[in-house]
Enzyme design. Structure first.
Site, PDB file in Angstrom:
ATOM      1  N   THR A  12       0.846  -1.191   0.000  1.00 48.84           N
ATOM      2  CA  THR A  12       0.000   0.000   0.000  1.00 48.84           C
ATOM      3  C   THR A  12       0.885   1.247   0.000  1.00 48.84           C
ATOM      4  O   THR A  12       2.039   1.202   0.396  1.00 48.84           O
ATOM      5  CB  THR A  12      -0.934   0.030   1.222  1.00 48.84           C
ATOM      6  OG1 THR A  12      -0.156   0.131   2.428  1.00 48.84           O
ATOM      7  CG2 THR A  12      -1.790  -1.221   1.277  1.00 48.84           C
ATOM      8  N   THR A  15       2.843   4.147  -4.881  1.00 50.19           N
ATOM      9  CA  THR A  15       3.072   4.885  -6.119  1.00 50.19           C
ATOM     10  C   THR A  15       4.329   5.743  -6.116  1.00 50.19           C
ATOM     11  O   THR A  15       4.738   6.251  -7.163  1.00 50.19           O
ATOM     12  CB  THR A  15       1.866   5.787  -6.433  1.00 50.19           C
ATOM     13  OG1 THR A  15       1.613   6.655  -5.320  1.00 50.19           O
ATOM     14  CG2 THR A  15       0.632   4.956  -6.727  1.00 50.19           C
ATOM     15  N   GLY A  19       7.261   3.088  -0.707  1.00 45.64           N
ATOM     16  CA  GLY A  19       6.390   2.040  -1.214  1.00 45.64           C
ATOM     17  C   GLY A  19       6.790   1.566  -2.594  1.00 45.64           C
ATOM     18  O   GLY A  19       6.842   0.352  -2.859  1.00 45.64           O
ATOM     19  N   TYR A 151       1.743  12.444  14.906  1.00 49.57           N
ATOM     20  CA  TYR A 151       2.364  11.517  13.946  1.00 49.57           C
ATOM     21  C   TYR A 151       3.190  10.457  14.680  1.00 49.57           C
ATOM     22  O   TYR A 151       3.064   9.257  14.412  1.00 49.57           O
ATOM     23  CB  TYR A 151       3.247  12.295  12.982  1.00 49.57           C
ATOM     24  CG  TYR A 151       4.149  11.438  12.132  1.00 49.57           C
ATOM     25  CD1 TYR A 151       3.645  10.771  11.016  1.00 49.57           C
ATOM     26  CD2 TYR A 151       5.500  11.297  12.445  1.00 49.57           C
ATOM     27  CE1 TYR A 151       4.472   9.980  10.230  1.00 49.57           C
ATOM     28  CE2 TYR A 151       6.328  10.507  11.667  1.00 49.57           C
ATOM     29  CZ  TYR A 151       5.806   9.851  10.560  1.00 49.57           C
ATOM     30  OH  TYR A 151       6.631   9.059   9.786  1.00 49.57           O
TER      31      TYR A 151
END
Length: 247
Positions: A12, A15, A19, A151
């Site tokens: 996941t 792009t 990843g 975060y």
């Protein structure tokens, strides 16, 4: 023979950045990689770069349960189950204490924590015994940085999930580990420090190795955790941060 020949890997947030680098590394080791991301055009480019024989793509948002069900159903039609998951999709936004909003909190946790929980849960019935599940954490779970408390808390939660899931799945020989990158040359990092290049360089100077990671360096660790070379590692967190969390 390549170490991952015949294996199916789901990535996941695939792009760009970490990843995409992980997808390339897994494909180079022989796996068929299924890339998941929100933008079809970026997915098409990623698949073309890897090669249509070694990669396929599904446009989906990991915060949408309908999308995740469709991802699982699409992979199921391929047959053979899933041998590797790299749950990488996540976001990073800065909000110092006093300026944290409920939207910021919800967006961060829904993506970084909920996205991982429900990605793994949606694909759990497809996981083959002996599979490798890799979660993308962050060196921020042990290294303080102003403005990143929400975060960092989300990444700490990911580390905890890995421990629990490793214990739950050990009887099926499914390993669950965390790769924890430090500063890495990705579009996400560039966007986070847009207009604040001096601050990024100052932060980079605190890294013992005095540089930021290349995405390929993180992808290589993901490939290691997916491979037979790491079959006695589970419940662990591997920091790939130039020593920043250790010195």
């Amino acid at each position: 023979m390549s170490a991952l020949a015949g294996r199916t890997a789901l990535i996941t947030g695939a792009t760009s950045g970490i990843g995409l680098a992980a997808a390339r590394a897994l494909a180079e080791e022989g796996a068929h990689v299924v890339l998941v991301g929100r933008r079809q055009d970026a997915l098409d480019d990623a698949v073309a770069g890897i090669g249509n024989q070694n990669a396929s793509a599904i446009a989906a948002d990991v915060t949408d349960p309908v999308d995740l069900a469709r991802v699982a159903a699409t992979i199921d039609t391929r047959g053979g189950g899933v041998d590797i998951i790299f749950a990488n999709a996540g976001i990073a936004e800065v909000a110092p204490l006093g300026e944290i909003t409920r939207d910021h909190y919800a967006r961060t946790f829904n993506t970084n924590v909920g996205g991982i929980i429900f990605t793994i849960q949606a694909t759990l019935p497809l996981l083959n015994d002996g599979a490798s599940v890799i979660l993308c954490g962050s060196a921020g779970d042990v290294k303080a940085s102003p403005g990143t408390s929400v975060y960092a808390a989300s990444k700490t939660a990911i580390r905890s999930l890995a421990r629990s899931w490793a214990a739950e799945l050990v009887e099926r020989r499914i390993r669950v580990n965390v790769v924890a990158p430090g500063l890495t040359e990705t579009p996400g990092l560039a966007g986070l420090f847009e207009g604040a290049g001096a601050a990024l360089e100052d932060l980079t100077a605190t890294v013992p190795m005095k540089r930021r990671a290349r995405p390929e360096e993180i992808g290589g660790v993901v490939a290691f955790l997916a491979s037979p070379a790491s079959t006695y590692i589970t419940g662990a967190e591997i920091y790939v941060d130039g020593g920043a969390s250790q010195f």
